[in-house]
Motif scaffolding. Structure first.
Motif, PDB file in Angstrom:
ATOM      1  N   CYS A  44       0.955  -1.057  -0.001  1.00  0.00           N
ATOM      2  CA  CYS A  44      -0.121   0.127   0.101  1.00  0.00           C
ATOM      3  C   CYS A  44       0.919   1.120   0.081  1.00  0.00           C
ATOM      4  O   CYS A  44       2.012   1.186   0.780  1.00  0.00           O
ATOM      5  CB  CYS A  44      -1.035   0.028   1.362  1.00  0.00           C
ATOM      6  SG  CYS A  44      -1.963   1.365   1.472  1.00  0.00           S
ATOM      7  N   HIS A  46       0.195   4.065   1.448  1.00  0.00           N
ATOM      8  CA  HIS A  46      -0.030   4.831   2.385  1.00  0.00           C
ATOM      9  C   HIS A  46       1.409   4.524   3.229  1.00  0.00           C
ATOM     10  O   HIS A  46       2.150   5.541   3.760  1.00  0.00           O
ATOM     11  CB  HIS A  46      -0.997   4.624   3.155  1.00  0.00           C
ATOM     12  CG  HIS A  46      -1.206   5.097   4.428  1.00  0.00           C
ATOM     13  ND1 HIS A  46      -1.565   4.652   5.496  1.00  0.00           N
ATOM     14  CD2 HIS A  46      -1.092   6.551   5.148  1.00  0.00           C
ATOM     15  CE1 HIS A  46      -1.441   5.477   6.647  1.00  0.00           C
ATOM     16  NE2 HIS A  46      -1.415   6.438   6.340  1.00  0.00           N
ATOM     17  N   ASP A  47       1.498   3.062   3.822  1.00  0.00           N
ATOM     18  CA  ASP A  47       2.547   2.911   4.846  1.00  0.00           C
ATOM     19  C   ASP A  47       3.038   1.833   4.658  1.00  0.00           C
ATOM     20  O   ASP A  47       3.548   1.125   5.408  1.00  0.00           O
ATOM     21  CB  ASP A  47       1.765   3.013   6.278  1.00  0.00           C
ATOM     22  CG  ASP A  47       2.978   3.216   7.284  1.00  0.00           C
ATOM     23  OD1 ASP A  47       4.241   3.663   7.047  1.00  0.00           O
ATOM     24  OD2 ASP A  47       2.642   2.577   8.226  1.00  0.00           O
ATOM     25  N   GLY A  48       2.880   1.200   3.176  1.00  0.00           N
ATOM     26  CA  GLY A  48       3.609  -0.193   3.066  1.00  0.00           C
ATOM     27  C   GLY A  48       2.823  -1.284   3.273  1.00  0.00           C
ATOM     28  O   GLY A  48       3.555  -2.591   3.457  1.00  0.00           O
ATOM     29  N   GLY A  49       1.885  -1.221   3.962  1.00  0.00           N
ATOM     30  CA  GLY A  49       0.942  -2.348   4.247  1.00  0.00           C
ATOM     31  C   GLY A  49       0.809  -3.274   2.976  1.00  0.00           C
ATOM     32  O   GLY A  49       0.674  -3.119   1.903  1.00  0.00           O
ATOM     33  N   CYS A  63      -7.298  -1.181   1.470  1.00  0.00           N
ATOM     34  CA  CYS A  63      -6.080  -1.748   2.174  1.00  0.00           C
ATOM     35  C   CYS A  63      -6.651  -2.165   3.686  1.00  0.00           C
ATOM     36  O   CYS A  63      -7.535  -1.713   4.308  1.00  0.00           O
ATOM     37  CB  CYS A  63      -5.047  -0.760   2.313  1.00  0.00           C
ATOM     38  SG  CYS A  63      -3.738  -1.053   3.446  1.00  0.00           S
ATOM     39  N   ARG A  65      -5.335  -2.370   6.399  1.00  0.00           N
ATOM     40  CA  ARG A  65      -4.692  -1.721   7.612  1.00  0.00           C
ATOM     41  C   ARG A  65      -5.437  -0.253   8.045  1.00  0.00           C
ATOM     42  O   ARG A  65      -5.923  -0.177   9.017  1.00  0.00           O
ATOM     43  CB  ARG A  65      -3.292  -1.338   7.357  1.00  0.00           C
ATOM     44  CG  ARG A  65      -2.378  -2.469   7.647  1.00  0.00           C
ATOM     45  CD  ARG A  65      -0.875  -2.428   7.481  1.00  0.00           C
ATOM     46  NE  ARG A  65      -0.347  -1.385   8.591  1.00  0.00           N
ATOM     47  CZ  ARG A  65       0.545  -0.636   8.412  1.00  0.00           C
ATOM     48  NH1 ARG A  65       1.279  -0.658   7.453  1.00  0.00           N
ATOM     49  NH2 ARG A  65       1.043  -0.081   9.710  1.00  0.00           N
ATOM     50  N   HIS A  66      -5.632   0.708   7.093  1.00  0.00           N
ATOM     51  CA  HIS A  66      -6.195   1.711   7.434  1.00  0.00           C
ATOM     52  C   HIS A  66      -7.285   2.304   6.407  1.00  0.00           C
ATOM     53  O   HIS A  66      -7.720   3.430   6.432  1.00  0.00           O
ATOM     54  CB  HIS A  66      -5.188   3.057   7.477  1.00  0.00           C
ATOM     55  CG  HIS A  66      -3.927   2.701   8.063  1.00  0.00           C
ATOM     56  ND1 HIS A  66      -2.749   2.659   7.806  1.00  0.00           N
ATOM     57  CD2 HIS A  66      -3.891   2.542   9.624  1.00  0.00           C
ATOM     58  CE1 HIS A  66      -1.788   2.160   8.710  1.00  0.00           C
ATOM     59  NE2 HIS A  66      -2.428   2.056   9.668  1.00  0.00           N
ATOM     60  N   GLY A  67      -7.548   1.150   5.443  1.00  0.00           N
ATOM     61  CA  GLY A  67      -8.774   1.545   4.674  1.00  0.00           C
ATOM     62  C   GLY A  67      -8.642   2.587   3.196  1.00  0.00           C
ATOM     63  O   GLY A  67      -9.642   2.777   2.679  1.00  0.00           O
ATOM     64  N   ALA A  68      -7.426   2.663   2.924  1.00  0.00           N
ATOM     65  CA  ALA A  68      -7.081   3.351   1.613  1.00  0.00           C
ATOM     66  C   ALA A  68      -7.940   2.690   0.513  1.00  0.00           C
ATOM     67  O   ALA A  68      -7.816   1.310   0.420  1.00  0.00           O
ATOM     68  CB  ALA A  68      -5.749   3.782   1.384  1.00  0.00           C
ATOM     69  N   PRO A  81      -6.197   7.143   3.454  1.00  0.00           N
ATOM     70  CA  PRO A  81      -5.063   7.985   3.485  1.00  0.00           C
ATOM     71  C   PRO A  81      -4.130   7.854   2.515  1.00  0.00           C
ATOM     72  O   PRO A  81      -2.920   8.410   2.878  1.00  0.00           O
ATOM     73  CB  PRO A  81      -4.827   7.434   5.121  1.00  0.00           C
ATOM     74  CG  PRO A  81      -5.031   6.212   5.222  1.00  0.00           C
ATOM     75  CD  PRO A  81      -6.267   5.963   4.455  1.00  0.00           C
TER      76      PRO A  81
END
Ligand code: FES
Length: 103
Positions: A44, A46-49, A63, A65-68, A81
């Motif tokens: 991802c 956003h943060d590599g998830g 994603c 992790r945080h829903g992007a 995000p």
């Protein structure tokens, strides 16, 4: 220089399910939408998830992790995000095999 790898057989890709495999240091995700296959880096922006193997995959993938959200057909980011597109790879089908062009 690009490299073409055999991701696997068409029959390995279940409807609405993501399949992730590792090629060297890259984790590549493939899913299908309307009888076409799409490949993208399993990371991802956003943060590599990573996208969970259980992630529902249609035209849009979220994603875990945080829903992007991203459009898998072109990698474009659809919601925060994340603000950058996914890295996508060209896919061709040869017989019953999925081939991916990696950079
Ligand atoms: S790592 Fe994917 S939304 Fe945060």
């Amino acid at each position: 220089m690009s490299e073409i790898v055999t991701f696997g057989k068409i029959s390995e890709i279940e409807a609405n399910k993501l399949l992730v495999k590792r090629f060297g240091r890259k984790r590549i995700a493939v899913c299908s939408f309307e009888d076409k296959f799409y490949a993208f880096k399993d990371s991802c922006t956003h943060d590599g998830g990573t996208f969970d193997q259980e992630t529902v995959c249609g035209k849009v993938i979220e994603c875990p992790r945080h829903g992007a959200k991203f459009d898998i057909t072109n990698g474009h980011v659809l919601s925060a995000p994340a603000y950058s597109s996914l890295e996508t790879y060209p896919v061709t089908v040869v017989g019953d095999e999925i081939k991916i062009e990696l950079e």
